[in-house]
Design a protein around this motif. Structure first.
Motif, PDB file in Angstrom:
ATOM      1  N   GLU A 100       0.828  -1.213   0.000  1.00 28.42           N
ATOM      2  CA  GLU A 100       0.000   0.000   0.000  1.00 28.42           C
ATOM      3  C   GLU A 100       0.857   1.255   0.000  1.00 28.42           C
ATOM      4  OE1 GLU A 100      -3.155   0.265   2.801  1.00 28.42           O
ATOM      5  OE2 GLU A 100      -3.714  -1.842   2.598  1.00 28.42           O
ATOM      6  N   LEU A 101       1.933   1.222   0.778  1.00 27.15           N
ATOM      7  CA  LEU A 101       2.816   2.388   0.847  1.00 27.15           C
ATOM      8  C   LEU A 101       3.503   2.624  -0.496  1.00 27.15           C
ATOM      9  CD1 LEU A 101       3.447   4.332   3.157  1.00 27.15           C
ATOM     10  CD2 LEU A 101       5.482   2.978   3.657  1.00 27.15           C
ATOM     11  N   GLU A 102       3.944   1.564  -1.143  1.00 24.86           N
ATOM     12  CA  GLU A 102       4.587   1.703  -2.445  1.00 24.86           C
ATOM     13  C   GLU A 102       3.608   2.207  -3.498  1.00 24.86           C
ATOM     14  OE1 GLU A 102       6.274  -2.105  -3.194  1.00 24.86           O
ATOM     15  OE2 GLU A 102       7.962  -1.814  -1.803  1.00 24.86           O
ATOM     16  N   ALA A 103       2.360   1.738  -3.430  1.00 27.65           N
ATOM     17  CA  ALA A 103       1.342   2.197  -4.377  1.00 27.65           C
ATOM     18  C   ALA A 103       1.056   3.688  -4.174  1.00 27.65           C
ATOM     19  CB  ALA A 103       0.058   1.387  -4.203  1.00 27.65           C
ATOM     20  N   LEU A 104       1.034   4.115  -2.916  1.00 25.69           N
ATOM     21  CA  LEU A 104       0.811   5.526  -2.618  1.00 25.69           C
ATOM     22  C   LEU A 104       1.960   6.375  -3.154  1.00 25.69           C
ATOM     23  CD1 LEU A 104      -0.746   7.775  -1.169  1.00 25.69           C
ATOM     24  CD2 LEU A 104       0.510   7.200   0.912  1.00 25.69           C
ATOM     25  N   GLY A 105       3.188   5.910  -2.959  1.00 30.06           N
ATOM     26  CA  GLY A 105       4.343   6.639  -3.463  1.00 30.06           C
ATOM     27  C   GLY A 105       4.334   6.747  -4.974  1.00 30.06           C
ATOM     28  N   GLU A 106       3.958   5.674  -5.647  1.00 31.24           N
ATOM     29  CA  GLU A 106       3.910   5.691  -7.109  1.00 31.24           C
ATOM     30  C   GLU A 106       2.807   6.619  -7.602  1.00 31.24           C
ATOM     31  OE1 GLU A 106       5.175   5.145 -10.824  1.00 31.24           O
ATOM     32  OE2 GLU A 106       6.160   4.451  -8.982  1.00 31.24           O
ATOM     33  N   ALA A 107       1.677   6.634  -6.910  1.00 33.32           N
ATOM     34  CA  ALA A 107       0.584   7.537  -7.284  1.00 33.32           C
ATOM     35  C   ALA A 107       1.006   8.991  -7.147  1.00 33.32           C
ATOM     36  CB  ALA A 107      -0.646   7.254  -6.418  1.00 33.32           C
ATOM     37  N   GLU A 108       1.767   9.299  -6.080  1.00 34.66           N
ATOM     38  CA  GLU A 108       2.241  10.666  -5.892  1.00 34.66           C
ATOM     39  C   GLU A 108       3.241  11.057  -6.973  1.00 34.66           C
ATOM     40  OE1 GLU A 108       1.426  13.230  -3.447  1.00 34.66           O
ATOM     41  OE2 GLU A 108      -0.252  11.853  -3.713  1.00 34.66           O
ATOM     42  N   ARG A 109       4.072  10.132  -7.388  1.00 36.84           N
ATOM     43  CA  ARG A 109       5.045  10.431  -8.449  1.00 36.84           C
ATOM     44  C   ARG A 109       4.333  10.791  -9.751  1.00 36.84           C
ATOM     45  NH1 ARG A 109       9.686   6.654  -9.937  1.00 36.84           N
ATOM     46  NH2 ARG A 109      10.359   8.575 -10.919  1.00 36.84           N
ATOM     47  N   LYS A 110       3.217  10.121 -10.020  1.00 39.32           N
ATOM     48  CA  LYS A 110       2.454  10.426 -11.237  1.00 39.32           C
ATOM     49  C   LYS A 110       1.739  11.765 -11.113  1.00 39.32           C
ATOM     50  CE  LYS A 110       1.660   5.574 -12.446  1.00 39.32           C
ATOM     51  NZ  LYS A 110       0.640   4.502 -12.618  1.00 39.32           N
ATOM     52  N   ARG A 111       1.340  12.108  -9.893  1.00 41.44           N
ATOM     53  CA  ARG A 111       0.564  13.337  -9.678  1.00 41.44           C
ATOM     54  C   ARG A 111       1.436  14.573  -9.595  1.00 41.44           C
ATOM     55  NH1 ARG A 111      -1.327  16.529  -5.710  1.00 41.44           N
ATOM     56  NH2 ARG A 111      -0.022  15.504  -4.154  1.00 41.44           N
ATOM     57  N   VAL A 112       2.659  14.417  -9.053  1.00 40.18           N
ATOM     58  CA  VAL A 112       3.541  15.569  -8.821  1.00 40.18           C
ATOM     59  C   VAL A 112       4.729  15.506  -9.777  1.00 40.18           C
ATOM     60  CG1 VAL A 112       4.928  16.805  -7.134  1.00 40.18           C
ATOM     61  CG2 VAL A 112       2.869  15.573  -6.397  1.00 40.18           C
ATOM     62  N   PRO A 113       4.778  16.395 -10.783  1.00 40.00           N
ATOM     63  CA  PRO A 113       5.901  16.398 -11.719  1.00 40.00           C
ATOM     64  C   PRO A 113       7.230  16.637 -10.993  1.00 40.00           C
ATOM     65  CG  PRO A 113       4.091  17.774 -12.523  1.00 40.00           C
ATOM     66  CD  PRO A 113       3.779  17.427 -11.103  1.00 40.00           C
ATOM     67  N   GLY A 114       8.235  15.860 -11.361  1.00 37.88           N
ATOM     68  CA  GLY A 114       9.557  16.062 -10.800  1.00 37.88           C
ATOM     69  C   GLY A 114       9.816  15.389  -9.474  1.00 37.88           C
ATOM     70  N   LEU A 115       8.795  14.705  -8.920  1.00 44.34           N
ATOM     71  CA  LEU A 115       9.005  14.034  -7.637  1.00 44.34           C
ATOM     72  C   LEU A 115       9.904  12.823  -7.841  1.00 44.34           C
ATOM     73  CD1 LEU A 115       8.173  13.966  -4.621  1.00 44.34           C
ATOM     74  CD2 LEU A 115       6.378  12.350  -5.267  1.00 44.34           C
ATOM     75  N   PRO A 116      11.007  12.721  -7.080  1.00 45.66           N
ATOM     76  CA  PRO A 116      11.904  11.566  -7.236  1.00 45.66           C
ATOM     77  C   PRO A 116      11.254  10.297  -6.714  1.00 45.66           C
ATOM     78  CG  PRO A 116      12.580  12.927  -5.390  1.00 45.66           C
ATOM     79  CD  PRO A 116      11.474  13.667  -6.067  1.00 45.66           C
ATOM     80  N   ALA A 117      11.923   9.185  -6.956  1.00 48.08           N
ATOM     81  CA  ALA A 117      11.409   7.903  -6.474  1.00 48.08           C
ATOM     82  C   ALA A 117      11.236   7.943  -4.962  1.00 48.08           C
ATOM     83  CB  ALA A 117      12.361   6.777  -6.871  1.00 48.08           C
ATOM     84  N   VAL A 118      10.168   7.313  -4.493  1.00 47.61           N
ATOM     85  CA  VAL A 118       9.856   7.286  -3.070  1.00 47.61           C
ATOM     86  C   VAL A 118      10.283   5.947  -2.480  1.00 47.61           C
ATOM     87  CG1 VAL A 118       8.035   7.427  -1.329  1.00 47.61           C
ATOM     88  CG2 VAL A 118       7.913   8.847  -3.392  1.00 47.61           C
ATOM     89  N   THR A 119      11.130   5.994  -1.469  1.00 49.33           N
ATOM     90  CA  THR A 119      11.534   4.783  -0.761  1.00 49.33           C
ATOM     91  C   THR A 119      10.519   4.492   0.340  1.00 49.33           C
ATOM     92  OG1 THR A 119      13.872   5.257  -1.166  1.00 49.33           O
ATOM     93  CG2 THR A 119      13.357   3.688   0.609  1.00 49.33           C
TER      94      THR A 119
END
Length: 274
Positions: free
Chosen positions: A39-58
């Protein structure tokens, strides 16, 4: 914020030991951790798609008391800032029952940005606009300044945040009431007036060092209540000194009380008072 500065993002979720113990007797603690990780990884990936320029989320999932695990993750990741939403007990009740946010504020050795989230935050994320769902709009950064060595640290973080988002800065100092016996009322009022004059001079000096159009505001009364009122009136983010590592700090501290009394984001800057 991370996208603007190109910073690493580490998302942390702590599973309460009691919940992990209960899960172990049902589907297994490993399954609980795996589900939380997914769930946490899915949330991080969703944020990366929503926010331009956001680096990978660990993404990190740990089992243990949440405040302890959040701070441990911050240390292990060499983090420069902890950002957390605050939910659960609201208003004055937090002062008596405490919260994860209070524990993190008490023990953090790095700045902590605490963002109060409404109960409905995240329940309709798909329909939310491009701005963060449930996160309050910010029109100004208020630096809550004490007349001691913590002022420079608080102002430095306030100015840095304000410049990053193109926001104005206000320096705020609250003059506390001076209590005294009835026969000493006039002396108490004189002491308050002297404090106010000293504060005006000091804040004007600090504003001059910053440069630009910096507003100075002096209020009188309870520090937490006046800071919260100023933040609410101006849709502000508040920067304020907190106890810092190994310093005296308690649940009734001003930084935490401001967080309890308002819906304003609070950036607590650790400062060790010797």
């Amino acid at each position: 914020m991370a996208a603007r500065q190109g910073s690493r993002v580490v998302a942390v979720h702590a599973i309460d030991p009691l919940l992990a113990e209960a899960a172990a007797s049902l589907s297994g603690a490993a399954r609980l951790q795996a589900d939380a990780q997914a769930e946490l990884e899915a949330l991080g990936e969703a944020e990366r798609k929503r926010v331009p320029g956001l680096p990978a989320v660990t993404s990190i999932v740990r089992v243990g008391p949440p405040a302890r695990e959040i701070l441990a993750s911050a240390r292990d990741s060499a983090a420069a800032l902890v950002v957390m939403g605050t939910q659960g007990l609201g208003g004055i009740r937090k002062l008596f029952f405490g919260s994860i946010a209070e524990k993190v504020l008490r023990d953090a050795a790095i700045p902590v940005l605490a963002v109060p989230l409404p109960e409905s935050a995240g329940t309709d994320a798909e329909s939310a606009p491009d701005s963060e769902a449930g996160v309050p709009d910010i029109d100004v950064v208020i630096a809550s300044v004490e007349l001691d060595a913590s002022a420079e640290a608080v102002i430095g973080h306030a100015v840095s945040f304000a410049k990053g988002f193109g926001l104005p800065v206000t320096l705020l100092h609250v003059v506390p009431p001076v209590e005294g016996m009835p026969r000493a009322v006039e002396a108490a009022r004189a002491a308050e007036r002297l404090h106010e004059t000293t504060a005006q001079t000091r804040l004007a000096e600090l504003a001059g060092h910053i440069g630009g159009d910096v507003e100075v505001e002096i209020r009188s009364g309870s520090a937490a209540e006046e800071i919260a009122a100023a933040a609410a009136a101006r849709h502000a983010l508040v920067t304020i000194a907190s106890g810092g590592e190994n310093a005296h700090h308690r649940p009734g501290s001003i930084a935490y009380r401001v967080l309890c009394l308002s819906e304003a984001p609070v950036l607590a800057v650790p400062f060790r008072r010797l």
